[in-house]
Design a protein around this motif. Sequence first.
Motif, short mmCIF file in Angstrom:
data_model
loop_
_atom_site.label_atom_id
_atom_site.label_comp_id
_atom_site.label_asym_id
_atom_site.label_seq_id
_atom_site.Cartn_x
_atom_site.Cartn_y
_atom_site.Cartn_z
N THR A 142 -13.43 -3.17 -10.78
CA THR A 142 -13.53 -2.76 -9.89
C THR A 142 -12.51 -1.86 -9.20
N VAL A 143 -11.25 -1.42 -9.66
CA VAL A 143 -10.42 -0.77 -9.57
C VAL A 143 -10.04 0.12 -10.80
N ILE A 144 -10.33 1.32 -9.69
CA ILE A 144 -10.07 2.81 -10.16
C ILE A 144 -9.19 3.28 -11.41
N SER A 145 -8.28 3.23 -10.99
CA SER A 145 -7.10 3.71 -11.84
C SER A 145 -5.92 2.93 -12.14
N ASP A 146 -5.55 2.06 -12.98
CA ASP A 146 -4.22 1.95 -13.19
C ASP A 146 -3.01 2.32 -13.74
N GLU A 147 -1.95 2.80 -13.15
CA GLU A 147 -0.95 3.56 -13.57
C GLU A 147 0.84 2.96 -13.66
N LEU A 148 1.66 3.20 -14.81
CA LEU A 148 2.62 2.93 -14.37
C LEU A 148 3.55 5.13 -13.66
N ARG A 182 1.00 -1.10 -0.04
CA ARG A 182 0.04 -0.34 0.18
C ARG A 182 0.73 1.25 0.55
N LEU A 183 0.51 1.48 -0.88
CA LEU A 183 1.62 3.45 -1.01
C LEU A 183 0.57 4.63 -0.08
N ARG A 184 1.35 5.72 0.26
CA ARG A 184 0.78 6.61 1.32
C ARG A 184 0.08 7.51 -0.20
N LYS A 185 -0.61 8.35 0.23
CA LYS A 185 -1.92 9.31 -0.48
C LYS A 185 -0.39 11.10 -1.18
N ASN A 186 0.21 10.79 -0.21
CA ASN A 186 0.74 11.88 -0.20
C ASN A 186 2.18 11.73 -1.43
N ALA A 187 2.13 10.63 -1.45
CA ALA A 187 4.27 9.83 -1.78
C ALA A 187 3.94 10.58 -3.46
N VAL A 188 4.79 11.36 -3.89
CA VAL A 188 5.23 11.57 -4.68
C VAL A 188 5.08 11.03 -5.65
N THR A 189 4.69 10.98 -7.23
CA THR A 189 5.31 10.20 -8.02
C THR A 189 4.42 10.45 -9.31
N ARG A 190 5.85 10.15 -10.63
CA ARG A 190 5.02 11.14 -11.75
C ARG A 190 4.55 9.97 -12.24
N VAL A 191 3.56 10.12 -13.26
CA VAL A 191 3.09 9.60 -13.73
C VAL A 191 3.49 8.48 -15.80
N LEU A 192 3.93 7.97 -16.09
CA LEU A 192 4.38 7.62 -16.90
C LEU A 192 3.60 6.96 -18.36
N GLU A 193 2.69 6.66 -18.15
CA GLU A 193 1.35 5.65 -18.98
C GLU A 193 0.26 5.70 -17.93
N THR A 194 -0.83 5.23 -17.93
CA THR A 194 -2.14 4.97 -18.43
C THR A 194 -2.84 3.95 -19.02
N PHE A 195 -3.06 2.90 -18.00
CA PHE A 195 -2.99 1.35 -18.94
C PHE A 195 -4.94 1.54 -18.28
N THR A 196 -5.97 1.43 -19.62
CA THR A 196 -6.84 0.91 -19.88
C THR A 196 -7.68 0.45 -19.64
N LEU A 197 -8.77 0.26 -18.85
CA LEU A 197 -9.18 -0.80 -17.26
C LEU A 197 -10.45 -1.44 -18.70
N PRO A 198 -11.19 -2.57 -18.13
CA PRO A 198 -11.88 -3.27 -18.45
C PRO A 198 -13.37 -2.70 -17.85
N SER A 199 -13.96 -2.51 -18.59
CA SER A 199 -15.40 -2.20 -18.22
C SER A 199 -16.19 -2.15 -17.30
N ASP A 200 -15.82 -3.38 -16.68
CA ASP A 200 -16.45 -4.35 -15.37
C ASP A 200 -15.29 -4.62 -14.35
#
Length: 374
Positions: free
Chosen positions: A238-244, A218-236
């Motif tokens: 339950t995950v909110i987002s999936d990123e590199l 689990r990662l802290r909400k205030n963790a500093v991150t830089r998004v490199l890529e955002t993955f597309t999730l299936p319509s069904d």
Amino acid sequence: MDKFTRKTSFEQWLSPINQELFEEQVKNYQLNYYTKKLYMAPFMKLLLYAQLHETESLRALSDALFSDELQCATGFESISFSQLGRRLNQVPTCFFQTIFLDLVAQIHQKTNFQTRRKMTTPLKIIDSSTLPLNLTNHKWAEFRKTKSGVKLHLRLVFMDKGLSYPDQAVITNAVEHDRGQLEVFLDDKECMYVFDRGYLDYERFDRMTDDGYFFVSRLRKNAVTRVLETFTLPSDSTVISDELVVIGTAQNRSENVFRRLKIFDTKGNELTLLTNRFDLDADEIAEIYKSRWAIELFFKWMKQHLNIKKFYGHSEQAVHNQVYIAMIVYCLNVLAQLNTNSDRNYLQISRYLKAALWKSAHIWIRKIKGKGVP
């Protein structure tokens, strides 16, 4: 387990303890030297009996020897609580740890752990729990001005059908931080490690990734991150987002890229997860992290049904010994379930055992197998 046996249920339950290993350890540590009465074999039985019955003190355990059956099982009619206390303080914790690890090895064998490891990716969940102590009697374990305690750092094997069991443990003073114990539990690259944000350490995550260990944390909400890529999730999904992502600041940034997922827990709260596993879909990663709840249930079960709320001895060694005895009891219950192919949970197995403790073992075995007793 044999269908019919002359053993009592108590003797049958503790039979997985390897007697050759037990005697070898007794000899190695010279535990029976200069002993006139309280030899290790009956002492071990008394400690296991005390855990089963959640006996509150060594004085109460001494009084329990009024029972004819317990006298028969241990081979003596009485023992003073002071003798029990001295013995508990004298036995090195390595002795009980060796017995515990041997029982874990038996569970591995019964569950075909090595074979399953080649077919699937077993989960190993890492967490800790603080066991409070009386400050007056345990000043060596002080971690706040008004509190003492030890921390049980644990690795739990989580397999299918809800089977879980501890396979490695470290006991420290409660003041010790979780992060310092993480690498102690990393020894199998064929497993997936699951742990909470108490173990966050970006440099260690880099080392784990470089060394070939997979994890979900689990990662802290205030963790500093830089998004490199955002993955597309299936319509069904339950995950909110999936990123590199890359984690850390510009001055202290991770060398590896990781996968960040956002999910909802069972209470509807948003959680942020971090993993270095890219071959599983987002929902599988979410389910893997949710399996971490199993270790919370394990700690809850131990604290409710095993005797680690009140400690018999005041020394560090006595406290550690009692914790290992509790885990030995848990492993014996797991083996009782596995050896009988029982659908009973560990609490039921323990309750039936206490009810039939001195009766013929086949009565208890039939009961936990779910078969009526004629």
